[in-house]
Enzyme design. Sequence first.
Site, PDB file in Angstrom:
ATOM      1  N   ASP A   1      -7.786   5.823   6.927  1.00  0.00           N
ATOM      2  CA  ASP A   1      -7.325   4.963   7.983  1.00  0.00           C
ATOM      3  C   ASP A   1      -6.379   5.841   8.967  1.00  0.00           C
ATOM      4  O   ASP A   1      -6.036   5.395   9.844  1.00  0.00           O
ATOM      5  CB  ASP A   1      -6.228   4.115   7.250  1.00  0.00           C
ATOM      6  CG  ASP A   1      -5.250   4.547   6.537  1.00  0.00           C
ATOM      7  OD1 ASP A   1      -5.381   5.877   6.183  1.00  0.00           O
ATOM      8  OD2 ASP A   1      -4.069   4.098   6.073  1.00  0.00           O
TER       9      ASP A   1
ATOM     10  N   ARG B   1       0.720   0.330   8.643  1.00  0.00           N
ATOM     11  CA  ARG B   1      -0.591   0.159   9.306  1.00  0.00           C
ATOM     12  C   ARG B   1      -0.500  -1.083  10.452  1.00  0.00           C
ATOM     13  O   ARG B   1       0.552  -1.556  10.701  1.00  0.00           O
ATOM     14  CB  ARG B   1      -1.523  -0.378   8.236  1.00  0.00           C
ATOM     15  CG  ARG B   1      -2.059   0.817   7.244  1.00  0.00           C
ATOM     16  CD  ARG B   1      -3.066   0.551   6.293  1.00  0.00           C
ATOM     17  NE  ARG B   1      -4.263   0.316   7.169  1.00  0.00           N
ATOM     18  CZ  ARG B   1      -5.554   0.317   6.882  1.00  0.00           C
ATOM     19  NH1 ARG B   1      -5.888   0.593   5.584  1.00  0.00           N
ATOM     20  NH2 ARG B   1      -6.658   0.030   7.763  1.00  0.00           N
TER      21      ARG B   1
ATOM     22  N   TYR C   1       0.010   4.818  -1.498  1.00  0.00           N
ATOM     23  CA  TYR C   1      -0.601   5.806  -2.229  1.00  0.00           C
ATOM     24  C   TYR C   1       0.425   6.064  -3.362  1.00  0.00           C
ATOM     25  O   TYR C   1       1.542   6.354  -3.375  1.00  0.00           O
ATOM     26  CB  TYR C   1      -0.721   7.128  -1.700  1.00  0.00           C
ATOM     27  CG  TYR C   1      -1.720   7.042  -0.601  1.00  0.00           C
ATOM     28  CD1 TYR C   1      -3.146   7.269  -0.996  1.00  0.00           C
ATOM     29  CD2 TYR C   1      -1.541   7.006   0.865  1.00  0.00           C
ATOM     30  CE1 TYR C   1      -4.281   7.271  -0.074  1.00  0.00           C
ATOM     31  CE2 TYR C   1      -2.647   7.078   1.870  1.00  0.00           C
ATOM     32  CZ  TYR C   1      -4.131   7.003   1.364  1.00  0.00           C
ATOM     33  OH  TYR C   1      -4.893   7.109   2.366  1.00  0.00           O
TER      34      TYR C   1
ATOM     35  N   PRO D   1      -6.154  12.425  -0.294  1.00  0.00           N
ATOM     36  CA  PRO D   1      -5.847  11.967   0.909  1.00  0.00           C
ATOM     37  C   PRO D   1      -4.553  11.993   1.321  1.00  0.00           C
ATOM     38  O   PRO D   1      -3.989  11.491   2.562  1.00  0.00           O
ATOM     39  CB  PRO D   1      -6.131  10.412   0.910  1.00  0.00           C
ATOM     40  CG  PRO D   1      -5.883  10.136  -0.599  1.00  0.00           C
ATOM     41  CD  PRO D   1      -6.317  11.542  -1.382  1.00  0.00           C
TER      42      PRO D   1
END
Length: 682
Positions: free
Chosen positions: A49, A263, A271, A364
């Site tokens: 993302d 987001r 996470y 990530p």
Amino acid sequence: MVTKESNTDVLIIGAGPAGHMAGTWFARMGINARIIDKRSEKLFIGQADGLQSRTVEVFQSFGFGDRAIKEANHMLELCFWEPNEKGNIVRSSRIPDSCIGISRFQQYVVHQKRVEMWMRDSMEKWSKGQVKIDRPVQALELDIDESEKSEYPVTVEVEHLSDDQGTVNQYGSKVANGLFRSFEGDGNERKGGEKEIIHAKYVIGCDGAHSWVRKAIDLNMEGESTDYVWGVMDGTPITDFPDIRNRCAIHSADSGSIMIIPREHGMVRLYIQLAQTPRDPGTKTEDEKNAANGNGERKGSIDRSKITPEVIMESAQKIFAPYEFDMIDVKWYTAYQIGQRVATDFSKNDRVFIAGDACHTHSPKAGQGMNVSMMDTFNLAWKIGHVLQGVADPSLLKTYTQERRKVAQDLINFDHKLSRMFSSKPGDGVDLSEFQKYFQKGNEFASGTTVDYCPSLIVKKPSGEYKSPLATNIPVGARLDTAIVQTQSDTKPVHLADVMPSDGRWRLVFFPGDIVKKNLYEKLTDISSKLISKNAFIKKYTPASCRLDSIIDLVMVHASDRKDLDWLEVPEAFRPCDHKKRMDYWKVYSDSPSYHVPSGKIYEKFGIEPSVGAIVVLRPDGYVSAVEELSTNGLKEIESLFANFMLTPKQSWASNGGFLDTAKDEEEWYGVSSFGHPVFAK
């Protein structure tokens, strides 16, 4: 049953971000390419993302950077939280989420599905639907004809599956998840579908961490895995945590760590370090066989069927305490095991290449997975395109592994330290103030703007970081930054990068200084005479059927006041006409202010002395190939550089007298780009 056979110049296996980026380049350059993917669905909600600064610069160069800016959530602040003396998490500091001034773009968050859609739209536009994705199609066998006797030396047997066969295992969950991509993957077993033999000149494997292509060409991954398992979850938060709309790195006293990624549409991604992870001792992947717990005992592989949103949420709520936290409208979740690995090589015989997760895997945490993967094929595809077009010698392809494997190794080293610092308990081998400093320093690396390619056929410099004394702020081997300049012909302010889109052309960017001064004007006039002479190397490398600027484009930014220079005083090479005498007014710019926008002071920004000047050689991917002096001797140095890898077409522009007598369709030769200046795509 007769097996179908087909030919393609490039076969891309895997339709993730790296595969899409390769397809975008090939569509833009007019290359015959095909993309296959074994999944029926385009993408579940979720996956990658984050978009870093350099990635958005690249999107802008393809003409869809504005879509990223409009649709994505902008991340501007990063907050660090750690436990106080009572064990409750408290905010310890705030910093900018991106390095200030490193790029005109910051860090953004948007769904991978949208990113791939932008690239598919670009493919459709430039290839008129010829470059597209075939689903579900899985590869079964790959063979390389090392004799090179065949025009299509790579043969790939594939199987066309039904939509049901291409659907991935969701482990009984009602919520879409990415568990099928984690741990051991889901194989390429034969399923009895219709077979096809694809003959290709080149193959690019963009098929993920468990890459079938990598295994087919016998390339190994080097590195290690840890026993840390992290959960990921997207949804709408219900919480009294005050920084939920900022990026946050949270260390709890005893319950693990969280990273918050705000987001689009009010969602967040978490996470989350999982304290307890369901294991299945009966099945072990190679990664799991090599993983050990703190006592050195071997553990079984992750039991993916037992990882649920509830398991992930339970860990999150413990870390957020004393704040209340819940999540509704959960869209997607997954879990992954931290490990850092890089392939021993990125190609086989310079015919089959691997990119993205197929050649490097990592956590990530730094937001690098999708970004570095796309930058791999952004580096590779134009080089393959040049070779296929007959513009460059195949030796150019060797620079892909030379350049990108070092980037991958640097990423592995960075992620190795960051992920372990993030996963460790406060006071248990990690200094949280040191963690914050490392994270802040890593923002520069993570932006993607500091990639510096090594010396090669297409990068002229000594070893290590190098800046020419002619341009003291331009690292040779790095991407050329941008600044606002003023269009000489109509005083329109534009970013220099926006007049040099990703269209497959090399650029010679001339900074001739204050050309109103006689000595510099005479230098530029001499250079112009050389560039338009019959034996000019630009003409030598340009096919007869193409415009003179279709392989090597000329751009000039002078340091004089625009009002002091009339258009027809501009030397002829920089105001060319086509075969119908239509003049190109979009190659000359001034480093002076326009009526509404102040000067970008590009000479000062690049460290170029207006009384001296310089010539910057720019690759099709926007990286600096060389910096040479502003003189005819400088042109000779550039000609020598191109002679290392450029090929002379059977009939060059010069040998054809400079006439475009083979054009069949006017729009094929003369078009207008999204930036408002002429672009000659073919």
